[in-house]
Design a protein around this motif. Sequence first.
Motif, mmCIF file in Angstrom:
data_model
loop_
_atom_site.group_PDB
_atom_site.id
_atom_site.type_symbol
_atom_site.label_atom_id
_atom_site.label_comp_id
_atom_site.label_asym_id
_atom_site.label_seq_id
_atom_site.Cartn_x
_atom_site.Cartn_y
_atom_site.Cartn_z
ATOM 1 N N GLY A 125 0.671 -1.309 -0.020
ATOM 2 C CA GLY A 125 0.010 0.041 0.226
ATOM 3 C C GLY A 125 0.803 1.414 -0.134
ATOM 4 N N VAL A 126 1.971 1.524 0.540
ATOM 5 C CA VAL A 126 3.020 2.480 0.714
ATOM 6 C C VAL A 126 3.392 3.012 -0.771
ATOM 7 C CG1 VAL A 126 4.917 3.521 1.504
ATOM 8 C CG2 VAL A 126 3.475 2.010 3.002
ATOM 9 N N ILE A 127 3.921 1.854 -1.497
ATOM 10 C CA ILE A 127 4.277 1.950 -2.752
ATOM 11 C C ILE A 127 3.196 2.471 -3.641
ATOM 12 C CG2 ILE A 127 5.339 0.869 -4.505
ATOM 13 C CD1 ILE A 127 6.748 -1.109 -2.654
ATOM 14 N N TYR A 128 1.982 1.908 -3.593
ATOM 15 C CA TYR A 128 0.826 2.405 -4.313
ATOM 16 C C TYR A 128 0.449 3.900 -3.936
ATOM 17 C CZ TYR A 128 0.224 -2.615 -5.522
ATOM 18 O OH TYR A 128 0.439 -3.930 -5.798
ATOM 19 N N SER A 129 0.438 4.205 -2.820
ATOM 20 C CA SER A 129 0.457 5.622 -2.147
ATOM 21 C C SER A 129 1.354 6.421 -2.681
ATOM 22 C CB SER A 129 0.059 5.636 -0.969
ATOM 23 O OG SER A 129 -1.143 4.753 -0.377
ATOM 24 N N LEU A 130 2.655 6.036 -2.688
ATOM 25 C CA LEU A 130 3.621 7.166 -3.121
ATOM 26 C C LEU A 130 3.529 7.344 -4.635
ATOM 27 C CD1 LEU A 130 6.714 5.873 -0.866
ATOM 28 C CD2 LEU A 130 5.634 7.823 -0.687
ATOM 29 N N CYS A 131 3.226 6.088 -5.336
ATOM 30 C CA CYS A 131 3.236 6.456 -6.853
ATOM 31 C C CYS A 131 2.073 7.388 -7.277
ATOM 32 C CB CYS A 131 2.993 5.053 -7.540
ATOM 33 S SG CYS A 131 4.656 4.215 -7.331
ATOM 34 N N PHE A 132 0.809 7.299 -6.252
ATOM 35 C CA PHE A 132 -0.342 7.826 -6.796
ATOM 36 C C PHE A 132 -0.068 9.348 -6.383
ATOM 37 C CE2 PHE A 132 -4.887 9.012 -5.227
ATOM 38 C CZ PHE A 132 -5.310 9.199 -6.583
ATOM 39 N N VAL A 133 0.509 9.626 -5.326
ATOM 40 C CA VAL A 133 0.780 10.900 -4.698
ATOM 41 C C VAL A 133 1.690 11.649 -5.731
ATOM 42 C CG1 VAL A 133 2.118 12.275 -2.932
ATOM 43 C CG2 VAL A 133 0.349 10.629 -2.308
ATOM 44 N N SER A 134 2.797 11.077 -6.390
ATOM 45 C CA SER A 134 3.674 11.559 -7.124
ATOM 46 C C SER A 134 3.013 11.905 -8.492
ATOM 47 C CB SER A 134 4.744 10.591 -7.512
ATOM 48 O OG SER A 134 5.532 10.213 -6.277
ATOM 49 N N LEU A 135 2.120 11.147 -8.900
ATOM 50 C CA LEU A 135 1.310 11.296 -10.219
ATOM 51 C C LEU A 135 0.441 12.376 -9.837
ATOM 52 C CD1 LEU A 135 0.258 10.359 -12.871
ATOM 53 C CD2 LEU A 135 -1.406 9.080 -11.694
ATOM 54 N N LEU A 136 -0.180 12.712 -8.867
ATOM 55 C CA LEU A 136 -1.092 13.910 -8.520
ATOM 56 C C LEU A 136 -0.263 15.053 -8.400
ATOM 57 C CD1 LEU A 136 -3.196 12.282 -5.435
ATOM 58 C CD2 LEU A 136 -4.201 12.850 -8.173
ATOM 59 N N LEU A 137 0.873 15.135 -7.514
ATOM 60 C CA LEU A 137 1.687 16.343 -7.363
ATOM 61 C C LEU A 137 2.408 16.657 -8.979
ATOM 62 C CD1 LEU A 137 3.670 15.694 -4.261
ATOM 63 C CD2 LEU A 137 1.782 17.236 -4.707
ATOM 64 N N SER A 138 2.616 15.773 -9.781
ATOM 65 C CA SER A 138 3.213 16.055 -11.124
ATOM 66 C C SER A 138 2.141 16.910 -11.955
ATOM 67 C CB SER A 138 3.929 14.752 -11.834
ATOM 68 O OG SER A 138 4.707 14.304 -11.035
ATOM 69 N N MET A 154 -7.539 25.477 -11.551
ATOM 70 C CA MET A 154 -8.611 25.147 -10.394
ATOM 71 C C MET A 154 -8.568 23.461 -10.324
ATOM 72 S SD MET A 154 -9.335 27.776 -9.175
ATOM 73 C CE MET A 154 -8.197 28.730 -9.841
ATOM 74 N N PHE A 155 -8.455 22.753 -11.378
ATOM 75 C CA PHE A 155 -8.478 21.381 -11.399
ATOM 76 C C PHE A 155 -6.926 20.970 -10.712
ATOM 77 C CE2 PHE A 155 -7.455 17.195 -13.372
ATOM 78 C CZ PHE A 155 -8.547 16.364 -12.894
ATOM 79 N N ALA A 156 -6.023 21.751 -11.002
ATOM 80 C CA ALA A 156 -4.686 21.356 -10.328
ATOM 81 C C ALA A 156 -4.560 21.379 -8.849
ATOM 82 C CB ALA A 156 -3.624 22.519 -10.979
ATOM 83 N N GLY A 157 -5.313 22.668 -8.343
ATOM 84 C CA GLY A 157 -5.620 23.069 -6.941
ATOM 85 C C GLY A 157 -6.308 21.753 -6.545
ATOM 86 N N LEU A 162 -6.203 16.635 -2.749
ATOM 87 C CA LEU A 162 -5.967 15.175 -2.967
ATOM 88 C C LEU A 162 -4.847 14.564 -2.485
ATOM 89 C CD1 LEU A 162 -8.118 13.017 -3.355
ATOM 90 C CD2 LEU A 162 -7.422 12.824 -5.876
ATOM 91 N N ALA A 163 -3.757 15.280 -3.072
ATOM 92 C CA ALA A 163 -2.501 14.836 -2.841
ATOM 93 C C ALA A 163 -2.326 14.819 -1.275
ATOM 94 C CB ALA A 163 -1.131 15.529 -3.688
ATOM 95 N N TRP A 164 -2.595 16.239 -0.854
ATOM 96 C CA TRP A 164 -2.079 16.285 0.456
ATOM 97 C C TRP A 164 -3.123 15.465 1.354
ATOM 98 C CZ3 TRP A 164 -2.972 22.445 0.212
ATOM 99 C CH2 TRP A 164 -1.688 22.884 -0.241
ATOM 100 N N MET A 165 -4.371 15.092 1.038
ATOM 101 C CA MET A 165 -5.027 14.053 1.770
ATOM 102 C C MET A 165 -4.211 12.740 1.856
ATOM 103 S SD MET A 165 -8.869 14.736 0.417
ATOM 104 C CE MET A 165 -9.644 13.075 1.236
ATOM 105 N N GLN A 166 -3.827 12.297 0.590
ATOM 106 C CA GLN A 166 -2.965 10.900 0.718
ATOM 107 C C GLN A 166 -1.729 10.909 1.466
ATOM 108 O OE1 GLN A 166 -4.316 7.996 -0.403
ATOM 109 N NE2 GLN A 166 -6.125 9.093 -0.660
ATOM 110 N N ILE A 167 -1.191 12.018 1.449
ATOM 111 C CA ILE A 167 0.327 12.253 2.156
ATOM 112 C C ILE A 167 -0.030 12.386 3.689
ATOM 113 C CG2 ILE A 167 1.967 14.113 2.518
ATOM 114 C CD1 ILE A 167 1.539 15.044 -0.282
#
Length: 462
Positions: A125-138, A154-157, A162-167
């Motif tokens: 789960g950690v690996i999946y979450s890190l990949c997801f967060v990296s995708l969202l931030l990018s 606004m969509f970027a915001g 959403l990235a902050w939530m997962q982080i």
Amino acid sequence: MVSPSFPVIEVLNSMADGKKYITSEELGKHNKPGDLWISIQGKVYNVTEWAKVHPGGDIPLLNLAGQDVTDAFIAFHPGTAWKHLDKLFTGYHLKDYQVSDVSRDYRKLASEFAKAGMFEKKGHGVIYSLCFVSLLLSACVYGVVYSTSFWVHMFAGALLGLAWMQIAYLGHDAGHYQMMATRGWNKFAGIFIGNCITGISIAWWKWTHNAHHIACNSLDYDPDLQHLPMLAVSSKLFNSLTSVFYGRQLTFDPLARFFVSYQHYSYYPIMCVARVNLYLQTVLLLISKRKVPDRGLNIIGTLVFWTWFPLLVSCLPNWPERVAFVLVSFCVTGIQHVQFTLNHFAANVYIGAPKGNDWFEKQTSGTIDISCSSWMDWFFGGLQFQLEHHLFPRLPRCHLRSISPIVRELCKKHNLPYTSLSFYDANVTTLKTLRTAALQARDLANPAPPQNLVWEAFNTHG
């Protein structure tokens, strides 16, 4: 080694087993910062000096001082921690040490999980979450830097929120030593993803979160219920309780009465901007005189956030878009603040210090699970299984769903509540709780003290 300042007490040296004993009443007298004793499995330990360097901070030890804390110790510590107790042993045993049926079953369950290696099996789960967060931030950075569209910005915001939530979920895992294999790597992960990426100090989080776990839903000991003057989950807060955690009075003055009277309307707007208070709490802690673990690293990490975040916002074309971008990101993250409050706001509350001998009972009373399909687990970060997490805070989130039926059966066996609501029903129940307190706050038959401590708003978090 026995403290030389230990007062004259009744020590039963004539016991057949040759051990020295003291009573629970005598143990309870050692409950101060300069004289702090606890009992674990009936053996008495002097943790006065250890509290100053305890990795979990001194608050958990102070809150449970002078008590048997076996269940709490089992919940928060791996098996390797037991060997460190010997140097703290006073030589005394607890004469009237008893184990309830609930505690016996809880300890058996924790032992079974440990033997199965569940505390070490963290899954992917950690690996999946890190990949997801990296995708969202990018995607967020790309949308801000390479697009000129207002709606893309606004969509970027929203993606940033959403990235902050997962982080935050990852930071929570790191804070409980669930994320990485070692304590050092968990500390690094906590500072990096907490301070550097979200701007919220992992030191502040651990300080408040450990207190919350130990004193779950105590109105005067749990900082997660101390939100005056903006919110009050119980009319008991109208008596201007003294926060043991913050060391000051939670004043229910006319200003607090006004805000609380409309809190069932203001709840969601407050959650949308609650992040601002978390930034403020981080700064207040890091500049405070209290001892902060890794203060320097926390300050550096926070400065990293306040470098990249304003820089990203400055890439937007004008101030209206910049303000809107920040608000959108905060509002999306506000969903998580709602999630956190749903787990406890509508649960049972109490006044007073937590007890070491009703660990299981207090967690079942003060927590609410959020029922959802397994495909939504990523959205809640495992914390929809709030009771399971509170009972076994070191257990990686990938196991929480699987142990849920076991915990439910244990609650049923001992006639204890197991509250699990849908996300919608949890919101409704929380709003009803807030509305009940709001209507009670409007009762002019209970006038509030004529004070106006606006600063209290900034010295509690929500």
